[in-house]
Design a protein around this motif. Structure first.
Motif, PDB file in Angstrom:
ATOM      1  N   VAL A  24       0.844  -1.200   0.000  1.00 34.39           N
ATOM      2  CA  VAL A  24       0.000   0.000   0.000  1.00 34.39           C
ATOM      3  C   VAL A  24       0.880   1.251   0.000  1.00 34.39           C
ATOM      4  O   VAL A  24       1.544   1.571   0.986  1.00 34.39           O
ATOM      5  CB  VAL A  24      -0.954  -0.004   1.212  1.00 34.39           C
ATOM      6  CG1 VAL A  24      -1.762   1.286   1.259  1.00 34.39           C
ATOM      7  CG2 VAL A  24      -1.887  -1.211   1.147  1.00 34.39           C
ATOM      8  N   LYS A  26       0.035   4.497  -0.784  1.00 31.13           N
ATOM      9  CA  LYS A  26      -0.618   5.812  -0.685  1.00 31.13           C
ATOM     10  C   LYS A  26       0.266   6.802   0.080  1.00 31.13           C
ATOM     11  O   LYS A  26       0.892   6.417   1.065  1.00 31.13           O
ATOM     12  CB  LYS A  26      -1.973   5.669   0.009  1.00 31.13           C
ATOM     13  CG  LYS A  26      -1.892   5.188   1.437  1.00 31.13           C
ATOM     14  CD  LYS A  26      -3.273   4.822   1.968  1.00 31.13           C
ATOM     15  CE  LYS A  26      -3.201   4.449   3.431  1.00 31.13           C
ATOM     16  NZ  LYS A  26      -4.361   3.668   3.876  1.00 31.13           N
ATOM     17  N   ASN A  47      -5.398   4.499  -2.477  1.00 23.27           N
ATOM     18  CA  ASN A  47      -6.795   4.744  -2.130  1.00 23.27           C
ATOM     19  C   ASN A  47      -7.299   6.146  -2.437  1.00 23.27           C
ATOM     20  O   ASN A  47      -8.348   6.538  -1.934  1.00 23.27           O
ATOM     21  CB  ASN A  47      -7.093   4.335  -0.693  1.00 23.27           C
ATOM     22  CG  ASN A  47      -6.447   5.254   0.305  1.00 23.27           C
ATOM     23  OD1 ASN A  47      -5.515   5.967  -0.047  1.00 23.27           O
ATOM     24  ND2 ASN A  47      -6.938   5.261   1.533  1.00 23.27           N
ATOM     25  N   ILE A  68      -7.899   0.422  -3.351  1.00 18.71           N
ATOM     26  CA  ILE A  68      -8.364  -0.136  -2.075  1.00 18.71           C
ATOM     27  C   ILE A  68      -9.248   0.820  -1.286  1.00 18.71           C
ATOM     28  O   ILE A  68      -9.750   0.470  -0.234  1.00 18.71           O
ATOM     29  CB  ILE A  68      -7.165  -0.572  -1.190  1.00 18.71           C
ATOM     30  CG1 ILE A  68      -6.286   0.626  -0.826  1.00 18.71           C
ATOM     31  CG2 ILE A  68      -6.342  -1.638  -1.895  1.00 18.71           C
ATOM     32  CD1 ILE A  68      -5.204   0.297   0.193  1.00 18.71           C
ATOM     33  N   MET A 154     -13.543  -8.053   0.760  1.00 18.65           N
ATOM     34  CA  MET A 154     -12.495  -7.267   1.413  1.00 18.65           C
ATOM     35  C   MET A 154     -13.068  -6.715   2.707  1.00 18.65           C
ATOM     36  O   MET A 154     -14.278  -6.461   2.792  1.00 18.65           O
ATOM     37  CB  MET A 154     -12.093  -6.124   0.483  1.00 18.65           C
ATOM     38  CG  MET A 154     -11.132  -5.116   1.068  1.00 18.65           C
ATOM     39  SD  MET A 154     -11.949  -3.702   1.841  1.00 18.65           S
ATOM     40  CE  MET A 154     -10.601  -2.518   1.756  1.00 18.65           C
ATOM     41  N   MET A 156     -12.015  -4.492   6.699  1.00 18.10           N
ATOM     42  CA  MET A 156     -11.084  -3.862   7.645  1.00 18.10           C
ATOM     43  C   MET A 156     -11.583  -4.135   9.053  1.00 18.10           C
ATOM     44  O   MET A 156     -12.774  -3.960   9.340  1.00 18.10           O
ATOM     45  CB  MET A 156     -11.030  -2.360   7.418  1.00 18.10           C
ATOM     46  CG  MET A 156     -10.406  -1.988   6.097  1.00 18.10           C
ATOM     47  SD  MET A 156     -10.534  -0.217   5.787  1.00 18.10           S
ATOM     48  CE  MET A 156      -9.120   0.362   6.719  1.00 18.10           C
ATOM     49  N   MET A 198      -3.680  -5.957   7.528  1.00 13.32           N
ATOM     50  CA  MET A 198      -2.866  -4.767   7.297  1.00 13.32           C
ATOM     51  C   MET A 198      -1.605  -4.892   8.160  1.00 13.32           C
ATOM     52  O   MET A 198      -1.376  -5.921   8.781  1.00 13.32           O
ATOM     53  CB  MET A 198      -3.649  -3.499   7.649  1.00 13.32           C
ATOM     54  CG  MET A 198      -5.079  -3.561   7.179  1.00 13.32           C
ATOM     55  SD  MET A 198      -6.039  -2.034   7.106  1.00 13.32           S
ATOM     56  CE  MET A 198      -5.268  -0.929   8.231  1.00 13.32           C
ATOM     57  N   SER A 199      -0.800  -3.827   8.218  1.00 13.58           N
ATOM     58  CA  SER A 199       0.468  -3.910   8.958  1.00 13.58           C
ATOM     59  C   SER A 199       0.284  -4.441  10.377  1.00 13.58           C
ATOM     60  O   SER A 199       1.036  -5.290  10.835  1.00 13.58           O
ATOM     61  CB  SER A 199       1.131  -2.531   9.030  1.00 13.58           C
ATOM     62  OG  SER A 199       1.582  -2.145   7.753  1.00 13.58           O
ATOM     63  N   ARG A 214      -2.986  -6.311   2.664  1.00 17.33           N
ATOM     64  CA  ARG A 214      -2.699  -4.948   2.187  1.00 17.33           C
ATOM     65  C   ARG A 214      -1.818  -4.274   3.233  1.00 17.33           C
ATOM     66  O   ARG A 214      -2.290  -3.885   4.293  1.00 17.33           O
ATOM     67  CB  ARG A 214      -4.016  -4.169   2.011  1.00 17.33           C
ATOM     68  CG  ARG A 214      -5.099  -4.907   1.217  1.00 17.33           C
ATOM     69  CD  ARG A 214      -6.379  -4.092   1.184  1.00 17.33           C
ATOM     70  NE  ARG A 214      -6.793  -3.670   2.502  1.00 17.33           N
ATOM     71  CZ  ARG A 214      -7.615  -4.356   3.309  1.00 17.33           C
ATOM     72  NH1 ARG A 214      -8.155  -5.493   2.901  1.00 17.33           N
ATOM     73  NH2 ARG A 214      -7.921  -3.906   4.505  1.00 17.33           N
ATOM     74  N   ILE A 215      -0.528  -4.161   2.908  1.00 17.59           N
ATOM     75  CA  ILE A 215       0.416  -3.684   3.914  1.00 17.59           C
ATOM     76  C   ILE A 215       1.120  -2.423   3.432  1.00 17.59           C
ATOM     77  O   ILE A 215       1.715  -2.401   2.350  1.00 17.59           O
ATOM     78  CB  ILE A 215       1.438  -4.791   4.253  1.00 17.59           C
ATOM     79  CG1 ILE A 215       0.693  -5.975   4.896  1.00 17.59           C
ATOM     80  CG2 ILE A 215       2.527  -4.263   5.180  1.00 17.59           C
ATOM     81  CD1 ILE A 215       1.578  -7.111   5.326  1.00 17.59           C
ATOM     82  N   GLY A 216       1.039  -1.366   4.250  1.00 18.12           N
ATOM     83  CA  GLY A 216       1.662  -0.099   3.898  1.00 18.12           C
ATOM     84  C   GLY A 216       2.819   0.253   4.801  1.00 18.12           C
ATOM     85  O   GLY A 216       3.995   0.122   4.436  1.00 18.12           O
ATOM     86  N   SER A 217       2.506   0.702   6.016  1.00 16.37           N
ATOM     87  CA  SER A 217       3.532   1.310   6.869  1.00 16.37           C
ATOM     88  C   SER A 217       4.696   0.381   7.226  1.00 16.37           C
ATOM     89  O   SER A 217       5.826   0.844   7.370  1.00 16.37           O
ATOM     90  CB  SER A 217       2.891   1.899   8.130  1.00 16.37           C
ATOM     91  OG  SER A 217       1.874   1.086   8.618  1.00 16.37           O
ATOM     92  N   ARG A 223       3.074   6.899   7.544  1.00 17.91           N
ATOM     93  CA  ARG A 223       2.635   7.942   6.616  1.00 17.91           C
ATOM     94  C   ARG A 223       2.518   9.271   7.338  1.00 17.91           C
ATOM     95  O   ARG A 223       2.153   9.319   8.504  1.00 17.91           O
ATOM     96  CB  ARG A 223       1.265   7.585   6.017  1.00 17.91           C
ATOM     97  CG  ARG A 223       1.317   6.509   4.993  1.00 17.91           C
ATOM     98  CD  ARG A 223      -0.084   6.151   4.502  1.00 17.91           C
ATOM     99  NE  ARG A 223      -0.902   5.560   5.546  1.00 17.91           N
ATOM    100  CZ  ARG A 223      -0.893   4.264   5.854  1.00 17.91           C
ATOM    101  NH1 ARG A 223      -0.096   3.433   5.217  1.00 17.91           N
ATOM    102  NH2 ARG A 223      -1.674   3.798   6.801  1.00 17.91           N
TER     103      ARG A 223
HETATM  104  C1  LIG Z   1      -3.890   2.416   4.266  1.00 13.59           C
HETATM  105  C2  LIG Z   1      -4.615   1.154   4.078  1.00 13.59           C
HETATM  106  C3  LIG Z   1      -3.991  -0.086   4.329  1.00 13.59           C
HETATM  107  C4  LIG Z   1      -2.576  -0.245   4.834  1.00 13.59           C
HETATM  108  O1  LIG Z   1      -2.441   0.213   6.149  1.00 13.59           O
HETATM  109  P1  LIG Z   1      -1.085  -0.022   6.979  1.00 13.59           P
HETATM  110  O2  LIG Z   1      -1.542   0.034   8.381  1.00 13.59           O
HETATM  111  O3  LIG Z   1      -0.175   1.095   6.619  1.00 13.59           O
HETATM  112  O4  LIG Z   1      -0.548  -1.343   6.606  1.00 13.59           O
HETATM  113  C5  LIG Z   1      -4.732  -1.229   4.082  1.00 13.59           C
HETATM  114  N1  LIG Z   1      -5.999  -1.172   3.630  1.00 13.59           N
HETATM  115  C6  LIG Z   1      -6.627  -0.008   3.379  1.00 13.59           C
HETATM  116  C7  LIG Z   1      -8.019  -0.025   2.881  1.00 13.59           C
HETATM  117  C8  LIG Z   1      -5.963   1.188   3.601  1.00 13.59           C
HETATM  118  O5  LIG Z   1      -6.598   2.340   3.347  1.00 13.59           O
END
Ligand SMILES: *Cc1c(COP(=O)(O)O)cnc(C)c1O
Length: 226
Positions: A24, A26, A47, A68, A154, A156, A198-199, A214-217, A223
């Motif tokens: 991820v 963004k 996103n 996403i 999907m 959260m 996620m993370s 879905r992994i970002g940070s 961020r």
């Molecule tokens: C930002 C986001 C993520 C990733 O989040 P992290 O905590 O940074 O891994 C995953 N899914 C969605 C829908 C997001 O908006």
């Protein structure tokens, strides 16, 4: 800055279980995405439509872009030419628009339906009853909806330290996925994706039936929003 060691570790962990990693990206610069691409990462998630549309032409054509975020119907046209998977479909109206824009671009677009499992009301998505309603419409009009493929769910989880809450929510999503598969997608192997994790909670999601995280940070660092 990309955390190469963490990427390698997570990638190895997921590969064992055949789980797809969506990185991820963004708010992160194109150079970070390119760095991860150079390591071998191909699936990236964004996103915001405008941000995705700006980044996409600056990166290699074989990047698989995942949308996403919450998607407004009037913005589908901007991502329809290239998007790989739209994760968060939460209305029949949006499904119709994606189908229309996919047809215009002469392609079939894969989508996931977003299920609301968290405690926070602010999070988007459909409950089980609404998912069934949507799939009844979809099934009834399937012949006209040949430019989309519904590939799974999907979700959260609640933003909480309490792992048991997160686990229960992911379990509920996975149970619903299995139920919907049996009722609406029997003998349709494309309905195979559970995008959860996620993370902070991807290990729990892996244990609860995730096929896509879905992994970002963890990969790109925290961020900063201005
Ligand atoms: C930002 C986001 C993520 C990733 O989040 P992290 O905590 O940074 O891994 C995953 N899914 C969605 C829908 C997001 O908006």
């Amino acid at each position: 800055m990309v955390n190469e060691a963490v990427w390698k570790e997570i990638t190895a962990e997921l590969k064992e279980k055949n789980i797809t990693l969506v990185a991820v990206s963004k708010t992160k610069p194109v150079s970070d995405i390119q760095d991860l691409y150079n390591l071998g990462q191909r699936d990236f998630g964004e996103n915001y439509v405008q941000e995705l549309v700006e980044k996409q032409p600056q990166l290699p054509a074989d990047v698989q872009w995942h949308y996403i975020g919450h998607l407004q119907s009037n913005k589908v046209k901007y991502i329809a030419p290239f998007v790989h998977l739209i994760h968060a479909v939460d209305s029949f109206k949006l499904l119709l628009e994606i189908n229309k824009q996919a047809a215009k671009n002469d392609r079939v677009i894969d989508v996931l339906l977003q299920m609301h499992v968290a405690e926070e009301e602010t999070k988007f998505g459909l409950d089980e009853k609404e998912l069934i309603e949507l799939l009844e419409y979809y099934t009834a009009q399937k012949d006209q909806l040949s430019s989309i493929r519904v590939c799974g769910l999907m979700g959260m989880a609640t933003n909480t330290e309490d792992e048991s809450v997160v686990r229960l929510e992911y379990k509920r999503l996975h149970n619903t996925f299995n139920h919907l598969k049996d009722v609406y997608f029997i003998n349709q192997p494309q309905f195979n994706t559970c995008s959860i994790g996620m993370s902070s909670d991807y290990k729990i999601a892996m244990e609860e039936g995730s096929t896509m995280v879905r992994i970002g940070s963890l990969l790109f660092g925290a961020r900063q929003y201005n």
